[in-house]
Enzyme design. Structure first.
Site, short mmCIF file in Angstrom:
data_model
loop_
_atom_site.label_atom_id
_atom_site.label_comp_id
_atom_site.label_asym_id
_atom_site.label_seq_id
_atom_site.Cartn_x
_atom_site.Cartn_y
_atom_site.Cartn_z
N HIS A 149 -8.21 -129.45 45.65
CA HIS A 149 -7.01 -129.61 44.83
C HIS A 149 -7.18 -129.03 43.42
CE1 HIS A 149 -5.51 -132.00 48.06
NE2 HIS A 149 -6.37 -133.00 47.86
N HIS A 194 -7.79 -129.38 58.04
CA HIS A 194 -7.19 -130.24 57.03
C HIS A 194 -7.27 -129.59 55.66
CE1 HIS A 194 -5.56 -133.90 55.34
NE2 HIS A 194 -6.41 -133.72 54.34
N HIS A 212 -0.01 -134.01 51.44
CA HIS A 212 0.30 -133.95 52.87
C HIS A 212 1.81 -133.84 53.09
CE1 HIS A 212 -3.65 -136.41 53.47
NE2 HIS A 212 -3.88 -135.19 53.06
#
Length: 321
Positions: free
Chosen positions: A287, A260, A101
């Site tokens: 990821h 997101h 983030h």
């Protein structure tokens, strides 16, 4: 598949061309304190200006750990977050977790050079989005530097897959990075969503920075059982239970979930070691696939080149790798 998914386009906002040609850092140091998502520990974060060509450098102040440059080949874990680490001992103590983030905030705000100091094993989660990081960066002031910014230009399409999930980077005729992500969750509150956008400061701040991380209710008990998500709460994550969102305040965007995922991808792709100039497309990616993609891109020099954003170079070869 693509034609059936609800699809959102963020309006493309043009940034001044000169802003994308020079490196940037922050004007002055700034600090904040928050909670670690997985450890539940109180963690102090300090952002400081860095000289030209330094890059993004993470430093732990609580242990004797060498500084870690934010780069794809320094990623040691992608299970629940993107984790940087040193290979000196291979121990869990020499890691910095949950960086995605903050990395997304740095990429979205166009910050090239910065020192990031933390006194714990992960970056504070704050509200589960990148909004607090954007706020800190803007309060510190984002300033241009004298050195030109070198972008990572994608020369040909590179793709990685895992079942029906995939992530790929392709050449683009437009300057900058564009993102196209689709997701598909069995939970009815999420379902199928798709989002497309260009990555520029105004775009990121308005349409992506406030999109929070999310978790399915059945996953929470498991995470707690293995000692994770100790700092998780409705204040820093969207919790989904079947067809409902548990958070009393609801969602910040109707498609906050896929936004997101776009935010995560922007943060993961910034581990290329510079701003990527190309088109990213992913379906059910995360990821792990994002990091595998960067490793495959940089495995062959023919896949990429480093040059200014508007460099006059031979046309890229769009041949799948």
């Amino acid at each position: 598949m693509d034609g059936m998914l609800p699809q959102t386009h963020a309006p493309f906002i043009s940034e001044p061309r000169h802003e994308g040609q020079m490196q940037h850092t922050i004007r002055q140091p700034i600090s904040s304190v928050g909670t670690g998502l997985h450890t539940g520990a109180r963690i102090s974060l300090r952002l400081s200006p860095a000289p030209e060509n330094t890059g993004i450098v993470f430093r732990r102040t609580d242990i004797d750990m060498p500084p870690v440059v934010a780069r794809y080949d320094m990623v040691v874990d992608t299970c629940l977050s993107t984790v940087l680490g040193c290979d000196t001992t291979g121990g869990h103590a020499e890691r910095i977790a949950t960086i995605e983030h903050l990395m997304a905030g740095l990429a979205g705000c166009g910050v090239d050079n910065i020192f990031i100091d933390v006194d714990g094993p992960e970056i504070p989660v704050f509200d589960g989005s990148a909004a607090e990081f954007v706020f800190l960066l803007e309060c510190a002031g984002i300033v241009p530097q004298a050195a030109p910014r070198q972008h990572i230009h994608i020369n040909r399409t590179v793709r990685v897959e895992d079942g029906d999930a995939y992530a790929e980077l392709s050449p683009t005729a437009q300057p900058g990075l564009t993102i196209d992500i689709s997701i598909d969750f069995p939970a009815a509150a999420i379902g199928q969503q798709r989002y497309m956008t260009g990555v520029e400061p105004g775009q990121f701040r308005e349409h992506l920075s406030r999109a929070r991380t999310f978790v399915l209710q059945p996953e929470i008990d498991y995470l707690h059982s293995v000692g994770l998500a100790r700092g998780g709460s409705l204040d820093n994550a969207v919790v989904v239970n079947g067809d409902s969102v548990v958070n009393p305040s609801g969602l910040r965007h109707p498609d906050e979930f896929v936004r997101h995922k776009v935010l995560d991808a922007i943060g993961d792709l910034y581990l290329a070691g510079g701003m990527v100039n190309g088109h990213f497309r992913g379906h059910k990616s995360g990821h792990t696939l994002n990091n595998r993609l960067l490793r495959k891109v940089f495995a062959e020099q023919a896949n990429w080149r480093r040059a200014p954003l508007d460099a006059s170079l031979p046309a890229p070869r769009d041949r799948a790798a």
